[in-house]
Design an enzyme around this catalytic site. Sequence first.
Site, PDB file in Angstrom:
ATOM      1  N   LYS A  11       0.821  -1.225   0.000  1.00  0.00           N
ATOM      2  CA  LYS A  11       0.000   0.000   0.000  1.00  0.00           C
ATOM      3  C   LYS A  11       0.855   1.276   0.000  1.00  0.00           C
ATOM      4  O   LYS A  11       2.070   1.219   0.249  1.00  0.00           O
ATOM      5  CB  LYS A  11      -0.933  -0.045   1.212  1.00  0.00           C
ATOM      6  CG  LYS A  11      -1.980  -1.168   1.143  1.00  0.00           C
ATOM      7  CD  LYS A  11      -2.928  -1.138   2.350  1.00  0.00           C
ATOM      8  CE  LYS A  11      -3.961  -2.254   2.268  1.00  0.00           C
ATOM      9  NZ  LYS A  11      -4.910  -2.220   3.426  1.00  0.00           N
ATOM     10  N   TYR A  51     -12.478  -2.255  -3.036  1.00  0.00           N
ATOM     11  CA  TYR A  51     -12.961  -2.306  -1.649  1.00  0.00           C
ATOM     12  C   TYR A  51     -14.482  -2.135  -1.565  1.00  0.00           C
ATOM     13  O   TYR A  51     -14.991  -1.706  -0.520  1.00  0.00           O
ATOM     14  CB  TYR A  51     -12.242  -1.252  -0.810  1.00  0.00           C
ATOM     15  CG  TYR A  51     -10.868  -1.699  -0.309  1.00  0.00           C
ATOM     16  CD1 TYR A  51     -10.730  -2.865   0.454  1.00  0.00           C
ATOM     17  CD2 TYR A  51      -9.729  -0.950  -0.570  1.00  0.00           C
ATOM     18  CE1 TYR A  51      -9.479  -3.272   0.923  1.00  0.00           C
ATOM     19  CE2 TYR A  51      -8.485  -1.352  -0.095  1.00  0.00           C
ATOM     20  CZ  TYR A  51      -8.371  -2.511   0.654  1.00  0.00           C
ATOM     21  OH  TYR A  51      -7.139  -2.920   1.134  1.00  0.00           O
ATOM     22  N   PHE A  59     -15.292   4.010   7.380  1.00  0.00           N
ATOM     23  CA  PHE A  59     -13.924   4.335   6.956  1.00  0.00           C
ATOM     24  C   PHE A  59     -13.721   4.249   5.444  1.00  0.00           C
ATOM     25  O   PHE A  59     -12.612   4.430   4.954  1.00  0.00           O
ATOM     26  CB  PHE A  59     -12.918   3.433   7.677  1.00  0.00           C
ATOM     27  CG  PHE A  59     -13.137   1.944   7.455  1.00  0.00           C
ATOM     28  CD1 PHE A  59     -12.692   1.322   6.297  1.00  0.00           C
ATOM     29  CD2 PHE A  59     -13.787   1.174   8.414  1.00  0.00           C
ATOM     30  CE1 PHE A  59     -12.884  -0.045   6.097  1.00  0.00           C
ATOM     31  CE2 PHE A  59     -13.977  -0.191   8.224  1.00  0.00           C
ATOM     32  CZ  PHE A  59     -13.528  -0.800   7.053  1.00  0.00           C
ATOM     33  N   ARG A  87      -1.821 -14.326   4.771  1.00  0.00           N
ATOM     34  CA  ARG A  87      -2.553 -13.638   5.844  1.00  0.00           C
ATOM     35  C   ARG A  87      -1.778 -13.742   7.171  1.00  0.00           C
ATOM     36  O   ARG A  87      -1.775 -12.812   7.975  1.00  0.00           O
ATOM     37  CB  ARG A  87      -3.964 -14.217   6.020  1.00  0.00           C
ATOM     38  CG  ARG A  87      -4.910 -14.004   4.849  1.00  0.00           C
ATOM     39  CD  ARG A  87      -5.390 -12.605   4.654  1.00  0.00           C
ATOM     40  NE  ARG A  87      -6.167 -12.083   5.744  1.00  0.00           N
ATOM     41  CZ  ARG A  87      -6.887 -10.970   5.672  1.00  0.00           C
ATOM     42  NH1 ARG A  87      -6.935 -10.258   4.539  1.00  0.00           N
ATOM     43  NH2 ARG A  87      -7.553 -10.537   6.711  1.00  0.00           N
ATOM     44  N   THR A  93      -5.346  -6.663  11.108  1.00  0.00           N
ATOM     45  CA  THR A  93      -5.641  -5.383  10.438  1.00  0.00           C
ATOM     46  C   THR A  93      -5.097  -4.201  11.247  1.00  0.00           C
ATOM     47  O   THR A  93      -4.501  -3.286  10.684  1.00  0.00           O
ATOM     48  CB  THR A  93      -7.170  -5.227  10.278  1.00  0.00           C
ATOM     49  OG1 THR A  93      -7.710  -6.425   9.716  1.00  0.00           O
ATOM     50  CG2 THR A  93      -7.512  -4.033   9.402  1.00  0.00           C
ATOM     51  N   ARG A 104       2.590  -6.135   9.301  1.00  0.00           N
ATOM     52  CA  ARG A 104       1.897  -4.975   9.870  1.00  0.00           C
ATOM     53  C   ARG A 104       2.498  -4.567  11.213  1.00  0.00           C
ATOM     54  O   ARG A 104       2.570  -3.374  11.524  1.00  0.00           O
ATOM     55  CB  ARG A 104       0.403  -5.267   9.966  1.00  0.00           C
ATOM     56  CG  ARG A 104      -0.267  -5.143   8.587  1.00  0.00           C
ATOM     57  CD  ARG A 104      -1.695  -5.626   8.607  1.00  0.00           C
ATOM     58  NE  ARG A 104      -2.399  -5.322   7.361  1.00  0.00           N
ATOM     59  CZ  ARG A 104      -3.533  -5.916   7.000  1.00  0.00           C
ATOM     60  NH1 ARG A 104      -4.095  -6.817   7.783  1.00  0.00           N
ATOM     61  NH2 ARG A 104      -4.112  -5.586   5.855  1.00  0.00           N
ATOM     62  N   ASN A 114      -2.000   0.468   6.746  1.00  0.00           N
ATOM     63  CA  ASN A 114      -1.444  -0.755   7.317  1.00  0.00           C
ATOM     64  C   ASN A 114      -0.593  -1.573   6.330  1.00  0.00           C
ATOM     65  O   ASN A 114      -0.487  -2.788   6.447  1.00  0.00           O
ATOM     66  CB  ASN A 114      -2.545  -1.583   7.978  1.00  0.00           C
ATOM     67  CG  ASN A 114      -3.594  -2.038   6.990  1.00  0.00           C
ATOM     68  OD1 ASN A 114      -3.477  -1.785   5.807  1.00  0.00           O
ATOM     69  ND2 ASN A 114      -4.610  -2.727   7.478  1.00  0.00           N
ATOM     70  N   HIS A 117      -2.113  -5.555   1.720  1.00  0.00           N
ATOM     71  CA  HIS A 117      -3.405  -6.250   1.591  1.00  0.00           C
ATOM     72  C   HIS A 117      -3.137  -7.694   1.204  1.00  0.00           C
ATOM     73  O   HIS A 117      -2.204  -7.979   0.449  1.00  0.00           O
ATOM     74  CB  HIS A 117      -4.268  -5.614   0.494  1.00  0.00           C
ATOM     75  CG  HIS A 117      -5.355  -6.541   0.011  1.00  0.00           C
ATOM     76  ND1 HIS A 117      -6.537  -6.701   0.688  1.00  0.00           N
ATOM     77  CD2 HIS A 117      -5.404  -7.408  -1.032  1.00  0.00           C
ATOM     78  CE1 HIS A 117      -7.272  -7.616   0.065  1.00  0.00           C
ATOM     79  NE2 HIS A 117      -6.616  -8.061  -0.983  1.00  0.00           N
ATOM     80  N   GLU A 128      -9.918 -10.646  -7.299  1.00  0.00           N
ATOM     81  CA  GLU A 128      -8.947  -9.561  -7.118  1.00  0.00           C
ATOM     82  C   GLU A 128      -7.803  -9.669  -8.132  1.00  0.00           C
ATOM     83  O   GLU A 128      -7.368  -8.653  -8.698  1.00  0.00           O
ATOM     84  CB  GLU A 128      -8.412  -9.589  -5.686  1.00  0.00           C
ATOM     85  CG  GLU A 128      -9.482  -9.193  -4.670  1.00  0.00           C
ATOM     86  CD  GLU A 128      -9.049  -9.329  -3.216  1.00  0.00           C
ATOM     87  OE1 GLU A 128      -9.857  -9.002  -2.337  1.00  0.00           O
ATOM     88  OE2 GLU A 128      -7.909  -9.759  -2.949  1.00  0.00           O
TER      89      GLU A 128
HETATM   90  P1  ATP Z   1      -7.101  -5.959   3.578  1.00  0.00           P
HETATM   91  O1  ATP Z   1      -8.471  -6.299   3.006  1.00  0.00           O
HETATM   92  O2  ATP Z   1      -6.569  -4.624   3.107  1.00  0.00           O
HETATM   93  O3  ATP Z   1      -6.119  -7.079   3.411  1.00  0.00           O
HETATM   94  P2  ATP Z   1      -8.022  -6.715   6.191  1.00  0.00           P
HETATM   95  O4  ATP Z   1      -8.709  -7.847   5.499  1.00  0.00           O
HETATM   96  O5  ATP Z   1      -7.082  -7.035   7.306  1.00  0.00           O
HETATM   97  O6  ATP Z   1      -7.252  -5.810   5.167  1.00  0.00           O
HETATM   98  P3  ATP Z   1     -10.542  -5.310   6.173  1.00  0.00           P
HETATM   99  O7  ATP Z   1     -11.503  -5.411   7.293  1.00  0.00           O
HETATM  100  O8  ATP Z   1     -10.824  -6.053   4.902  1.00  0.00           O
HETATM  101  O9  ATP Z   1      -9.095  -5.697   6.746  1.00  0.00           O
HETATM  102  O10 ATP Z   1     -10.354  -3.762   5.863  1.00  0.00           O
HETATM  103  C1  ATP Z   1      -9.793  -3.351   4.626  1.00  0.00           C
HETATM  104  C2  ATP Z   1      -8.860  -2.196   4.884  1.00  0.00           C
HETATM  105  O11 ATP Z   1      -9.618  -1.080   5.330  1.00  0.00           O
HETATM  106  C3  ATP Z   1      -7.834  -2.409   5.994  1.00  0.00           C
HETATM  107  O12 ATP Z   1      -6.696  -3.117   5.595  1.00  0.00           O
HETATM  108  C4  ATP Z   1      -7.497  -0.983   6.354  1.00  0.00           C
HETATM  109  O13 ATP Z   1      -6.604  -0.397   5.398  1.00  0.00           O
HETATM  110  C5  ATP Z   1      -8.852  -0.302   6.234  1.00  0.00           C
HETATM  111  N1  ATP Z   1      -9.573  -0.269   7.507  1.00  0.00           N
HETATM  112  C6  ATP Z   1     -10.158  -1.315   8.151  1.00  0.00           C
HETATM  113  N2  ATP Z   1     -10.742  -0.922   9.304  1.00  0.00           N
HETATM  114  C7  ATP Z   1     -10.513   0.431   9.400  1.00  0.00           C
HETATM  115  C8  ATP Z   1     -10.843   1.435  10.348  1.00  0.00           C
HETATM  116  N3  ATP Z   1     -11.542   1.141  11.449  1.00  0.00           N
HETATM  117  N4  ATP Z   1     -10.444   2.698  10.109  1.00  0.00           N
HETATM  118  C9  ATP Z   1      -9.737   3.004   8.990  1.00  0.00           C
HETATM  119  N5  ATP Z   1      -9.398   2.111   8.042  1.00  0.00           N
HETATM  120  C10 ATP Z   1      -9.762   0.836   8.242  1.00  0.00           C
HETATM  121 MG    MG Z   2      -9.947  -7.622   3.777  1.00  0.00          MG
END
Ligand code: ATP
Ligand code: MG
Length: 140
Positions: A11, A51, A59, A87, A93, A104, A114, A117, A128
Amino acid sequence: MAIERTFSIIKPDATARNLTGAINALIEKAGLRIVAQKRIRMTREQAETFYAVHKRRPFFEELVDFMISGPVVVQVLEGENAILKHREIIGATDPSKAADGTIRKLYAKSVCENSVHGSDTTETAVVEIAQFFSSNEIVG
Ligand code: ATP
Ligand code: MG
């Protein structure tokens, strides 16, 4: 165990700090092979599509703005149990909850910024990967 493919993004917070090589080293050390990779600037439309599952989350706008704030590196990773393995090395996250040694924990700046992805299921991995790569760009 079958060979799987997963989709990865380095990212903007990580590309800004020149962490592509450090993150790729952790991916390769885990036994995953980078079989496709390109550095791109995502459009707002691409980030919103990617997304879309989070569209109604508070968010969402912050997340899309972040994902288009700088270059990202999109990748296809291949290996045994690749989705789960990736993962695991990514970590939780929220970096404050991520296990020691995870990407992370090492590099993420916040729950939004973070660093990486990773796909969470075989179904999302297929979708994806297809959003960013054609099959002739993936060389295993
Ligand atoms: P990713 O899908 O990016 O691999 P993830 O599966 O760990 O991450 P998700 O719940 O899918 O987490 O959220 C997607 C992305 O949205 C997160 O990686 C982060 O960048 C952002 N995100 C998630 N929760 C929050 C939050 N509470 N505030 C701000 N950004 C958030
Ligand atoms: Mg995710």
